[in-house]
Design an enzyme around this catalytic site. Structure first.
Site, short mmCIF file in Angstrom:
data_model
loop_
_atom_site.label_atom_id
_atom_site.label_comp_id
_atom_site.label_asym_id
_atom_site.label_seq_id
_atom_site.Cartn_x
_atom_site.Cartn_y
_atom_site.Cartn_z
CG ASP A 23 2.91 0.35 -7.77
OD1 ASP A 23 2.36 -0.65 -7.97
OD2 ASP A 23 2.42 1.55 -8.48
CD GLU A 58 -2.47 1.57 0.35
OE1 GLU A 58 -3.70 0.96 0.13
OE2 GLU A 58 -2.25 2.55 -0.25
CG ASP A 104 -7.42 3.95 -5.75
OD1 ASP A 104 -8.28 4.77 -4.87
OD2 ASP A 104 -6.54 3.53 -5.62
CE LYS A 112 -14.06 12.71 -13.79
NZ LYS A 112 -13.19 13.62 -13.30
#
Ligand SMILES: C[S@@+](CC[C@H](N)C(=O)[O-])C[C@H]1O[C@@H](n2cnc3c(N)ncnc32)[C@H](O)[C@@H]1O
Length: 224
Positions: free
Chosen positions: A110, A83, A132, A136
């Site tokens: 990462d 994390e 996440d 969009k």
């Protein structure tokens, strides 16, 4: 991962509010004892805890509640978590400290860097819970599940190893199912297999927030 294409960030902020003093102290004392450092060389779960019955990885553990609870339930398992969000890592340390578990290793960074440093066929389970969503269309390339990450994750699973992906964004569920099914077998046989939380699931903080556009979807896969 293709080294010619640097990784796009799949996460938002890496720090928000100030870290509480107790958590900051754990960053100084507990974290160095359990931290993983893929930049220093290969990370082989077998070498980290040779007596572990299995090796699990949670990607994007957020505040760490799920990771700590799973580790407490299964002290025989080596549980690794990655994390990059510092406040999340700090919160996770508090949960690990309170749960008094010693079978967890953390990478504050990462997850893709950590996975890349792991040998093939070295993991029994991978959890990606409420990642996440990047809803969009122009941000879809930031989603953690891409064709190349799916292939890399599948390669690190042992035969029979399992991956759980959960989301409450309908479009991300479809997106992940399409990409993960190319490299792993989806285990669902009936609608309740994805609509009902699996028996061993522990509700996460993001799941409780219900920020998505659908009820939580749980996709369990197995490596042939
Ligand atoms: C929406 S939060 C969910 C957190 C937690 N799994 C939960 O359900 O409460 C997604 C988390 O994934 C983390 N994340 C995003 N990209 C990541 C990556 N490449 N490696 C590790 N964690 C990542 C983010 O920092 C964020 O904390």
């Amino acid at each position: 991962m293709d080294p010619a294409h640097p990784l796009l960030r799949s996460y938002g902020r890496i720090k928000s509010r100030a870290i509480k003093p107790r958590q900051a102290a754990l960053m100084d004392t507990l974290l160095p004892r359990i931290a993983l450092d893929p930049a220093a060389g290969p990370v082989d779960p077998r070498a980290l805890k040779p007596d572990a019955s299995e090796a699990w990885l949670e990607i994007g553990f957020g505040g760490g509640e799920h990771m700590a609870a799973q580790a407490a339930r299964r002290p025989d398992v080596l549980v690794m978590g990655a994390e990059p969000f510092l406040n999340g890592a700090a919160s996770a340390l508090r949960h690990l400290d309170e749960a008094k578990v010693d079978n967890v290793r953390l990478f504050v960074g990462d997850a893709r860097d950590l996975v890349q440093a792991m040998p093939e066929a070295s993991l029994d389970r991978i959890f990606i819970l409420f990642p996440d969503p990047w809803p969009k269309a122009r941000h879809h390339k930031r989603r953690l599940v891409q064709a190349d990450t799916a292939a890399m994750l599948a390669s690190r699973l042992k035969p029979g190893g399992r991956l759980r992906f959960a989301t409450d964004w309908a479009d991300y569920a479809d997106w992940a199912l399409e990409r993960l099914s190319r490299v792993l077998s989806w285990t669902a046989e009936r609608a309740d297999d994805w609509r009902v939380p699996p028996q061993d699931h522990i509700t996460t903080r993001y799941e409780q927030k219900r920020l998505g556009d659908c009820a939580p979807v749980f996709l369990d896969f197995v490596k042939a």
